[in-house]
Design a protein around this motif. Sequence first.
Motif, PDB file in Angstrom:
ATOM      1  N   LEU A  41      30.349 -75.379 -51.058  1.00  0.00           N
ATOM      2  CA  LEU A  41      31.524 -75.905 -50.129  1.00  0.00           C
ATOM      3  C   LEU A  41      31.244 -77.061 -49.092  1.00  0.00           C
ATOM      4  CD1 LEU A  41      33.728 -72.695 -49.626  1.00  0.00           C
ATOM      5  CD2 LEU A  41      33.762 -74.431 -51.350  1.00  0.00           C
ATOM      6  N   ILE A  42      30.114 -77.031 -48.628  1.00  0.00           N
ATOM      7  CA  ILE A  42      29.810 -77.848 -47.589  1.00  0.00           C
ATOM      8  C   ILE A  42      28.809 -79.081 -47.953  1.00  0.00           C
ATOM      9  CG2 ILE A  42      30.080 -76.020 -45.828  1.00  0.00           C
ATOM     10  CD1 ILE A  42      27.081 -75.924 -45.458  1.00  0.00           C
ATOM     11  N   THR A  43      28.482 -79.201 -49.124  1.00  0.00           N
ATOM     12  CA  THR A  43      27.452 -79.973 -49.553  1.00  0.00           C
ATOM     13  C   THR A  43      27.946 -81.547 -49.357  1.00  0.00           C
ATOM     14  OG1 THR A  43      28.328 -79.719 -51.779  1.00  0.00           O
ATOM     15  CG2 THR A  43      26.197 -78.564 -51.223  1.00  0.00           C
ATOM     16  N   GLY A  44      29.048 -81.838 -48.704  1.00  0.00           N
ATOM     17  CA  GLY A  44      29.510 -83.140 -48.662  1.00  0.00           C
ATOM     18  C   GLY A  44      28.914 -83.712 -47.319  1.00  0.00           C
ATOM     19  N   GLY A  45      28.380 -82.818 -46.505  1.00  0.00           N
ATOM     20  CA  GLY A  45      27.911 -83.539 -45.470  1.00  0.00           C
ATOM     21  C   GLY A  45      28.851 -83.570 -44.091  1.00  0.00           C
ATOM     22  N   VAL A  91      38.549 -84.287 -48.672  1.00  0.00           N
ATOM     23  CA  VAL A  91      38.954 -83.010 -48.151  1.00  0.00           C
ATOM     24  C   VAL A  91      37.885 -82.529 -46.984  1.00  0.00           C
ATOM     25  CG1 VAL A  91      39.984 -80.875 -48.720  1.00  0.00           C
ATOM     26  CG2 VAL A  91      40.209 -82.592 -50.048  1.00  0.00           C
ATOM     27  N   ILE A  92      38.449 -81.851 -45.932  1.00  0.00           N
ATOM     28  CA  ILE A  92      37.539 -81.524 -44.900  1.00  0.00           C
ATOM     29  C   ILE A  92      37.738 -80.165 -44.466  1.00  0.00           C
ATOM     30  CG2 ILE A  92      36.833 -82.000 -42.213  1.00  0.00           C
ATOM     31  CD1 ILE A  92      38.713 -84.783 -42.847  1.00  0.00           C
ATOM     32  N   THR A  93      36.697 -79.371 -44.082  1.00  0.00           N
ATOM     33  CA  THR A  93      36.900 -78.063 -43.626  1.00  0.00           C
ATOM     34  C   THR A  93      36.177 -78.127 -42.350  1.00  0.00           C
ATOM     35  OG1 THR A  93      36.822 -75.699 -44.066  1.00  0.00           O
ATOM     36  CG2 THR A  93      34.937 -77.242 -44.859  1.00  0.00           C
ATOM     37  N   PHE A  94      36.102 -76.977 -41.565  1.00  0.00           N
ATOM     38  CA  PHE A  94      35.588 -76.643 -40.311  1.00  0.00           C
ATOM     39  C   PHE A  94      34.489 -75.620 -40.263  1.00  0.00           C
ATOM     40  CE2 PHE A  94      35.399 -74.495 -36.285  1.00  0.00           C
ATOM     41  CZ  PHE A  94      35.556 -75.872 -35.351  1.00  0.00           C
ATOM     42  N   HIS A  95      33.445 -75.806 -40.026  1.00  0.00           N
ATOM     43  CA  HIS A  95      32.141 -75.093 -39.932  1.00  0.00           C
ATOM     44  C   HIS A  95      32.417 -74.045 -38.737  1.00  0.00           C
ATOM     45  CE1 HIS A  95      28.113 -73.491 -40.097  1.00  0.00           C
ATOM     46  NE2 HIS A  95      28.063 -74.235 -41.341  1.00  0.00           N
ATOM     47  N   ILE A 102      33.253 -80.822 -41.698  1.00  0.00           N
ATOM     48  CA  ILE A 102      32.548 -80.692 -42.851  1.00  0.00           C
ATOM     49  C   ILE A 102      33.193 -81.165 -43.914  1.00  0.00           C
ATOM     50  CG2 ILE A 102      30.781 -79.440 -44.175  1.00  0.00           C
ATOM     51  CD1 ILE A 102      29.774 -79.940 -41.380  1.00  0.00           C
ATOM     52  N   LEU A 103      32.747 -82.346 -44.754  1.00  0.00           N
ATOM     53  CA  LEU A 103      33.148 -82.605 -45.737  1.00  0.00           C
ATOM     54  C   LEU A 103      32.971 -81.647 -47.071  1.00  0.00           C
ATOM     55  CD1 LEU A 103      32.004 -86.485 -45.900  1.00  0.00           C
ATOM     56  CD2 LEU A 103      34.428 -85.710 -45.679  1.00  0.00           C
TER      57      LEU A 103
END
Length: 240
Positions: A41-45, A91-95, A102-103
Motif C-alpha cells: 500500500l505504501i510503496t508509492g513514497g 491516490v493518497i493515504t495517511f501513515h 503517503i502515495l
Amino acid sequence: MLKINFFTPFLLFFIMTANSFGQSQTYLSLYKEQLPYFQELITGGRYQEPPMNYDGDPYYLDRKFGEGTLSINKISYTEVPLLYDENVDVVITFHPIYRQKILIKSEKIEEFRLKDCGLFRRFLGNDSYAYNRNGFYHVLKDGEVKVLIKHYKFEDPTNEVGRYTHRFVEKKDYFYWYEDEFVLIRKKKQAIKSLGLNKKEVKKYFRGKSLYFSMDKEKYILELAALRESKAETFNGFVE
C-alpha cells in the motif's frame, strides 16, 4: 472479495498498548505484522504537497481525508483514510505512525471509493488522451457500456502580482467505454452515433423528459446509455 478493515482496529490497538512500546520502530514492526499488505500500500513514497503560492488545491471535492474503500489484488480494504489528487491522478493515504501523506502505488489499485463520492476505477488504455495519466475514472454507470468521468485539474498561471503565482483549475470529460475502447463525448450527435442509435428513436425516447444535452450533459449521456441497454439487439461496439 476479501474485506479488511484498514486502520481502525490497529490504531486502537496502538493506543491500548502505548505504555508497553517506547519507540516508533516497535509500532512500525507491529503495524507490518498486523497488516500483511502494508508494503503493497505504501510503496508509492511520500506525497509532495502542492506549493503554498498556488491558489486552491489539487484534490477531488475535499482537501480533508475521509474514510473510503480500496481494492488491491481483489482484497477490499475498508475505512481507509483517502484523498484523490486529480491534478496528478494519484491516490493518497495517511501513515498512522509518521503522520505523513503517503502515495499508494497507482498500478496496485484496482478501484477505490471515496466517502459519499462514488466509485473510481483504473482503466488501461486511452493513452492518447492528455489527462489519462494513471487511468483513474469516476464510474457513473457500470453496465455493458460504461459511462465514465475523468476529473482533472491543471495549473494555470495567475499573471498577477500578489500572493499566488498559479491557480488550480478543475475540468471534467465524459466517456463511453466498452471492451477496452473509449469514446470521448463532446457533442450530442457524436454520442448518439457512437452507440449505434438514430435520431428518430432518440427523439421518441426523450419525448416528455425535458432533458437536453446542452443543459445537462451528464444526465443526457446516461440516458443514451440506458436506451442502448434497453434495446434487444446485441451491442457490437462503437460506431465511428
